[in-house]
Design a protein around this motif. Structure first.
Motif, PDB file in Angstrom:
ATOM      1  N   SER A  30     -14.466   1.588   3.255  1.00 50.45           N
ATOM      2  CA  SER A  30     -13.225   0.834   3.471  1.00 50.45           C
ATOM      3  C   SER A  30     -12.088   1.398   2.633  1.00 50.45           C
ATOM      4  CB  SER A  30     -13.432  -0.656   3.155  1.00 50.45           C
ATOM      5  OG  SER A  30     -13.784  -0.844   1.794  1.00 50.45           O
ATOM      6  N   HIS A  34      -8.254   3.493   3.922  1.00 52.37           N
ATOM      7  CA  HIS A  34      -6.887   3.107   3.552  1.00 52.37           C
ATOM      8  C   HIS A  34      -5.900   4.211   3.895  1.00 52.37           C
ATOM      9  CE1 HIS A  34      -8.253   0.005   0.284  1.00 52.37           C
ATOM     10  NE2 HIS A  34      -8.518  -0.379   1.506  1.00 52.37           N
ATOM     11  N   THR A  69      -7.274   8.785  -3.479  1.00 49.26           N
ATOM     12  CA  THR A  69      -5.997   8.500  -2.826  1.00 49.26           C
ATOM     13  C   THR A  69      -4.814   9.006  -3.636  1.00 49.26           C
ATOM     14  OG1 THR A  69      -6.932   6.523  -1.776  1.00 49.26           O
ATOM     15  CG2 THR A  69      -4.531   6.664  -1.906  1.00 49.26           C
ATOM     16  N   TRP A 211      -3.365  -9.224  -1.227  1.00 46.80           N
ATOM     17  CA  TRP A 211      -4.281  -8.359  -0.497  1.00 46.80           C
ATOM     18  C   TRP A 211      -4.989  -9.183   0.568  1.00 46.80           C
ATOM     19  CZ3 TRP A 211      -6.932  -6.802  -5.704  1.00 46.80           C
ATOM     20  CH2 TRP A 211      -6.023  -6.095  -6.495  1.00 46.80           C
TER      21      TRP A 211
END
Length: 270
Positions: A30, A34, A69, A211
């Motif tokens: 997951s 993103h 990321t 979130w």
């Protein structure tokens, strides 16, 4: 408080390391899904750029890098970026995405920052910028001070503060847990005090976030039950109750949770 008092109060709590690995491994896919972050829209990256924390010839260390990321976003603007994370699946995904994006100056390694020997890893005073963005890799005075020890320039740490996790909090109640490690309010106070006592001048930035989390039941079991195991060992009956609770709130096989928090970022120059 003096330096030693803070180190005593802000100490690494005993936890089930394997449960931590399994929890983050369960979330790797997951996280990997993103969207990429960029310097035009992302507040954290804009802070690094506006304060001139790195240059084209800089070496950058990303502690608790997840799927890379931020490391991958920074790679195009520096000489080299090194990412370390506890989760093998997170690191594998970071390497996979690096290859897909043809990034040649990023290196990802599976390292437990809690017990990492900086001298042995070749990390002491080796990086122009050290970042720890939203990671449990830093959760004690010892792990916090390692950020400065690895840096020869800037350090930046972001943590969720004043955080409310409705589902996670209910799950922990089933195991008799009232402690809340997900919100790092005291950590930020200790971090400021440690830096101030060293004669440094740390600065802060704040950003409110919500979130909207969505997980399959299997993903929810992996996250919430393993999170409880990082606090304490649980009985089969307790695990059964947790699974039944998650099943009871699932909608079409998905568990939803809205988490409200303020992202607090502290940054300093060593």
């Amino acid at each position: 408080m003096d330096f030693e008092e803070i180190k005593e109060k802000w100490a690494l709590k005993e936890k089930n390391k394997q449960a931590s690995v399994e929890m983050w491994d369960s979330m790797a896919q997951s996280f990997g899904d993103h969207a990429a972050v960029d310097f035009k829209e992302n507040g954290f990256l804009k802070l690094l750029e506006s304060q001139g924390m790195f240059k084209s010839d800089s070496r950058v260390l990303d502690v608790g890098c997840g799927t890379g990321t931020y490391a991958r976003a920074i790679a195009g603007r520096c000489s080299e970026v090194v990412g370390v994370d506890l989760s093998p699946k997170m690191v594998n995904l970071a390497e996979e995405k690096k290859r897909q994006e043809q990034i040649g100056n990023a290196l990802f390694s599976c390292i437990d920052w809690h017990h990492a020997d900086l001298a042995e890893a070749g990390f002491e005073n080796s990086f122009d910028l050290v970042i720890a963005h939203m990671t449990p890799a830093v959760q004690s005075a010892e792990t916090f001070l390692k950020l400065s020890q690895a840096s020869r320039g800037w350090c930046v740490m972001s943590k969720p503060t004043r955080r409310v996790d409705p589902v996670s909090d209910e799950i922990k109640k089933l195991a008799g847990i009232t402690e809340k490690r997900e919100s790092s309010d005291k950590d930020m106070l200790y971090a400021f005090e440690l830096l101030w006592l060293q004669g440094l001048q740390p600065r802060f930035e704040y950003e409110k976030q919500r979130w909207n989390m969505k997980k399959t039941l299997e993903e929810a079991y992996g996250l919430y039950i393993n999170r409880v195991r990082t606090y304490k060992d649980i009985t089969d009956q307790e695990e059964k109750q947790m699974r039944e609770y998650l099943q009871s709130i699932a909608k079409a096989g998905l568990v939803y949770e809205d988490v409200d928090t303020t992202i607090t970022t502290i940054y300093w120059h060593v």
